[in-house]
Motif scaffolding. Structure first.
Motif, PDB file in Angstrom:
ATOM      1  N   ALA A   1      19.520  24.209 -16.683  1.00  0.00           N
ATOM      2  CA  ALA A   1      20.810  23.520 -16.755  1.00  0.00           C
ATOM      3  C   ALA A   1      21.772  24.059 -15.698  1.00  0.00           C
ATOM      4  O   ALA A   1      22.507  23.300 -15.069  1.00  0.00           O
ATOM      5  CB  ALA A   1      21.413  23.660 -18.152  1.00  0.00           C
ATOM      6  N   CYS A   2      21.743  25.375 -15.475  1.00  0.00           N
ATOM      7  CA  CYS A   2      22.614  25.965 -14.456  1.00  0.00           C
ATOM      8  C   CYS A   2      22.186  25.560 -13.041  1.00  0.00           C
ATOM      9  O   CYS A   2      23.040  25.388 -12.163  1.00  0.00           O
ATOM     10  CB  CYS A   2      22.655  27.487 -14.608  1.00  0.00           C
ATOM     11  N   VAL A   3      20.898  25.380 -12.826  1.00  0.00           N
ATOM     12  CA  VAL A   3      20.417  24.877 -11.529  1.00  0.00           C
ATOM     13  C   VAL A   3      20.991  23.484 -11.282  1.00  0.00           C
ATOM     14  O   VAL A   3      21.518  23.195 -10.201  1.00  0.00           O
ATOM     15  CB  VAL A   3      18.872  24.858 -11.473  1.00  0.00           C
ATOM     16  N   ILE A   4      20.906  22.627 -12.279  1.00  0.00           N
ATOM     17  CA  ILE A   4      21.456  21.277 -12.145  1.00  0.00           C
ATOM     18  C   ILE A   4      22.964  21.330 -11.935  1.00  0.00           C
ATOM     19  O   ILE A   4      23.519  20.598 -11.111  1.00  0.00           O
ATOM     20  CB  ILE A   4      21.092  20.410 -13.370  1.00  0.00           C
ATOM     21  N   CYS A   5      23.627  22.215 -12.646  1.00  0.00           N
ATOM     22  CA  CYS A   5      25.072  22.385 -12.483  1.00  0.00           C
ATOM     23  C   CYS A   5      25.414  22.724 -11.036  1.00  0.00           C
ATOM     24  O   CYS A   5      26.327  22.146 -10.454  1.00  0.00           O
ATOM     25  CB  CYS A   5      25.565  23.480 -13.426  1.00  0.00           C
ATOM     26  N   GLY A   6      24.675  23.655 -10.457  1.00  0.00           N
ATOM     27  CA  GLY A   6      24.921  24.027  -9.066  1.00  0.00           C
ATOM     28  C   GLY A   6      24.718  22.861  -8.118  1.00  0.00           C
ATOM     29  O   GLY A   6      25.534  22.626  -7.217  1.00  0.00           O
ATOM     30  N   LEU A   7      23.656  22.109  -8.319  1.00  0.00           N
ATOM     31  CA  LEU A   7      23.405  20.955  -7.461  1.00  0.00           C
ATOM     32  C   LEU A   7      24.466  19.880  -7.641  1.00  0.00           C
ATOM     33  O   LEU A   7      24.831  19.193  -6.689  1.00  0.00           O
ATOM     34  CB  LEU A   7      22.009  20.389  -7.737  1.00  0.00           C
TER      35      LEU A   7
END
Length: 138
Positions: A61-67
């Protein structure tokens, strides 16, 4: 946006790790292809490399948040603070509903008491991601 929580669960049931299940489901919304996202998040499963650290679903979820939030400007990276703020909210909410953020704690490795199963962690992370990152993106 129509909820994709069940899509995350379906990917996990097909053998995707928790991070992959989340990241691959939302990849198209952040301009990433699923195959690249699958490979990029493979090492995040089972609490990062099987070390039972931060929950893979939360990491995905944090990876998606960063993107979703990054300015992606290599010369003038100015979006970190804003992205950290959103990531903190993801982590805070996840801990609140799941009982912890660490895979070992969630699985009850030391206590014998499971706080939150992998499928439930995936569902929690997906719902929170949709609420925090994609609610205003409609």
């Amino acid at each position: 946006m129509e909820s994709r929580v069940s899509d995350c669960a379906a990917r996990h049931a097909r053998g995707f790790n928790c991070a992959q299940a989340i990241a691959c489901t939302y990849a198209d919304l952040v301009g990433a292809d699923e195959k690249t996202m699958f490979a990029a998040t493979e090492g995040l499963g089972l609490g990062m490399g099987g070390m039972q650290g931060t929950c893979g679903a939360l990491s995905g979820a944090c990876v998606i948040c960063g993107l979703a939030n990054s300015c992606a400007d290599l010369e003038a990276p100015t979006s970190k603070a804003a992205t950290y703020k959103v990531s903190r909210e993801l982590v805070r909410r996840f801990a609140e509903v799941s009982g912890a953020t660490r895979c070992a704690d969630l699985k009850g490795v030391e206590t014998g008491q499971v706080l939150c199963s992998c499928p439930q962690c995936i569902e929690n992370a997906a719902r929170i991601l949709e609420d925090v990152v994609f609610t205003d993106a409609e």
